[in-house]
Design a protein around this motif. Structure first.
Motif, short mmCIF file in Angstrom:
data_model
loop_
_atom_site.label_atom_id
_atom_site.label_comp_id
_atom_site.label_asym_id
_atom_site.label_seq_id
_atom_site.Cartn_x
_atom_site.Cartn_y
_atom_site.Cartn_z
N SER A 33 0.83 -1.20 0.00
CA SER A 33 0.00 0.00 0.00
C SER A 33 0.87 1.25 0.00
O SER A 33 1.89 1.31 0.69
N TYR A 34 0.47 2.24 -0.78
CA TYR A 34 1.20 3.50 -0.83
C TYR A 34 0.28 4.63 -0.41
O TYR A 34 -0.69 4.95 -1.10
N ASP A 35 0.55 5.23 0.72
CA ASP A 35 -0.17 6.40 1.20
C ASP A 35 0.83 7.55 1.22
O ASP A 35 1.49 7.81 2.23
N LEU A 36 0.95 8.24 0.10
CA LEU A 36 2.00 9.25 -0.05
C LEU A 36 1.82 10.42 0.90
O LEU A 36 2.80 11.08 1.26
N VAL A 63 -8.32 -2.68 -16.57
CA VAL A 63 -7.47 -2.09 -15.52
C VAL A 63 -8.25 -1.84 -14.23
O VAL A 63 -7.68 -1.40 -13.22
N GLY A 64 -9.55 -2.11 -14.24
CA GLY A 64 -10.35 -1.99 -13.02
C GLY A 64 -10.59 -0.57 -12.56
O GLY A 64 -10.66 -0.31 -11.36
N LEU A 65 -10.75 0.36 -13.51
CA LEU A 65 -10.98 1.75 -13.12
C LEU A 65 -12.29 1.90 -12.35
O LEU A 65 -12.38 2.69 -11.41
N LEU A 95 -15.03 4.71 -8.61
CA LEU A 95 -13.92 5.03 -9.49
C LEU A 95 -12.65 5.14 -8.67
O LEU A 95 -12.57 5.91 -7.72
N ARG A 96 -11.65 4.32 -9.02
CA ARG A 96 -10.38 4.39 -8.31
C ARG A 96 -9.54 5.52 -8.88
O ARG A 96 -9.82 6.07 -9.96
N SER A 97 -8.47 5.87 -8.18
CA SER A 97 -7.50 6.81 -8.73
C SER A 97 -6.87 6.19 -9.97
O SER A 97 -6.65 4.98 -10.05
N SER A 98 -6.59 7.02 -10.95
CA SER A 98 -5.95 6.54 -12.18
C SER A 98 -4.44 6.45 -12.06
O SER A 98 -3.76 5.99 -12.98
N ILE A 99 -3.90 6.88 -10.92
CA ILE A 99 -2.45 6.98 -10.76
C ILE A 99 -1.88 5.71 -10.13
O ILE A 99 -2.42 5.19 -9.15
N GLY A 151 3.87 0.89 -9.93
CA GLY A 151 3.04 -0.13 -10.56
C GLY A 151 1.83 -0.56 -9.77
O GLY A 151 1.06 -1.42 -10.22
N THR A 152 1.63 0.05 -8.60
CA THR A 152 0.53 -0.33 -7.72
C THR A 152 -0.56 0.74 -7.73
O THR A 152 -0.26 1.94 -7.63
#
Length: 399
Positions: free
Chosen positions: A2-5, A332-334, A349-353, A357-358
């Motif tokens: 998981s990436y929580d920037l 891509v599961g958008l 709708l998920r983030s497109s970013i 790669g995650t």
């Protein structure tokens, strides 16, 4: 992984409708913790955005307010200032799009907050810059579209002014505001100092329009008329095929040659008026008429196969209905489905970013009005009895 920037960043969201919620939504997608303060009447977008099962979560509201906890407060009630004082102290970032006079009256303006808390980042989204003659004027997306000349571009190209059928100014300015906030967070990390940001819709969108369409007037003396003549050509539009429309863009000399050969226009490929980027710029009107001519001897799929075989940029023209079922977006599961706490099955709708790669984690559903009021009041240090009194007095409303 998981990436929580923006993990650990706290955002107090004093926004409504689209431009402000778009900015805070983006911060939430990066992992910021967001508390949205909503008045008893509710965010206008809950109903203005269209139909919903309960009438309280129009689609646009549903998508723009994911990942935000919601506390409902009457900011004019006697107990509200203390709640807001604690929320401000809690936050790293305050985002507001109320009129400056209303914020000042409530003591929630940038000067008041940052005098007490110089380390806070305060972002005010306005219709027009506060220092100019339009400062304080009310506005909405369509008004800004008109003010920056978007309908004027349609008038110049098509003979009729039209709005872009998307709240384009709200979305673009919201994203730019999120970027400015993240730059301010980086600055605070380096210096410890907060900043006051103002992101006016008019100036921000005017900059974008003029970057494109000041064009040959950018020079002194000017070397040509206002406007990118390619974009203003009446032939700059989807190309008609045998069974629909296709979008094709060709810019480089090899692309132009490949397109002309693929479409059976080999004689034009040798015409010096269209043989180079510079020549096509001089003969832009004639070139776009050729480029935009109908390709109605083949179907869209047949043209797509042909263009992709020669590595040209081409896509079918989607409708709103077909876009949501696009095979690439599906792969891509958008968009997926979830069960909303009050609306039942709904699209997400998920983030497109992607980060390394995650896909960034999906955030929680947009909350019903006041859904987290009791939880937030407790975290702010109010006792059960104090919170109960606020609910009884109408200072706070529970979901």
């Amino acid at each position: 992984m998981s990436y929580d920037l923006l993990n650990g960043v706290r955002v107090l969201d004093l926004t409504a409708v689209v431009v402000g919620p778009a900015a805070t939504w983006r911060l939430g997608q990066y992992g910021a913790e967001i508390i949205k303060v909503e008045n008893p009447e509710g965010d206008l977008m809950r109903g203005l955005g269209g139909l919903s099962p309960t009438g309280q979560h129009a689609g646009a509201y549903l998508h723009l307010n994911r990942g935000k906890r919601n506390i409902c407060l009457d900011l004019k009630a006697a107990g509200a200032p203390e709640v807001m004082t604690r929320l401000v102290a809690w936050a790293d970032v305050i985002v507001a799009n109320m009129r400056p006079k209303a914020l000042t009256k409530l003591g929630l303006d940038a000067d008041t907050i940052r005098t007490k808390h110089p380390d806070k980042i305060y972002c005010l989204l306005t219709g027009y810059g506060s220092d100019g003659p339009y400062g304080g004027f009310p506005t909405y997306d369509s008004v800004v579209q008109g003010a920056v000349g978007l309908p004027g571009l349609s008038l110049a190209r098509d003979g009729e002014p039209r709005y872009v059928p998307l709240l384009i100014c709200d979305h673009v300015v919201g994203e730019i505001a999120a970027g400015a906030i993240m730059a301010a967070l980086l600055n605070r990390h380096r210096t410890g100092a907060g900043v006051t940001l103002e992101v006016p819709m008019f100036e921000t969108m005017a900059t974008m329009v003029l970057q494109e369409h000041l064009a040959a007037q950018s020079f002194d003396p000017p070397v040509g008329p206002y406007g990118d003549q390619r974009l203003l050509s009446p032939y700059n539009k989807p190309i008609k095929t045998k069974d629909g429309y296709i979008a094709v863009t060709i810019n480089t000399d090899p692309q132009v040659k490949a397109f002309l050969i693929a479409t059976g226009r080999t004689k034009i490929a040798a015409d010096p008026r269209f043989a180079s980027v510079a020549a096509r710029a001089v003969n832009v009107a004639e070139w776009f008429e050729i480029r935009g001519a109908a390709l109605d001897d083949k179907t869209t799929d047949e043209w797509l196969a042909l263009f992709r075989a020669t590595d040209l940029a081409a896509m079918p023209i989607h409708s709103i209905e077909s876009l949501s079922h696009d095979p690439h977006l599906t792969a891509v599961g958008l968009m997926t489905q979830e069960v909303h706490p009050t609306e039942g099955a709904s699209s997400v709708l998920r983030s497109s970013i992607l980060v390394n790669g995650t896909v960034l984690d999906r955030r929680s559903s947009s909350a019903p009005k006041g859904w987290h009021s009791a939880e937030v009041l407790e975290e702010l240090g109010f006792s059960v009895l104090e919170a109960k009194a606020m609910f009884e007095q109408g200072t706070a409303i529970a979901g």
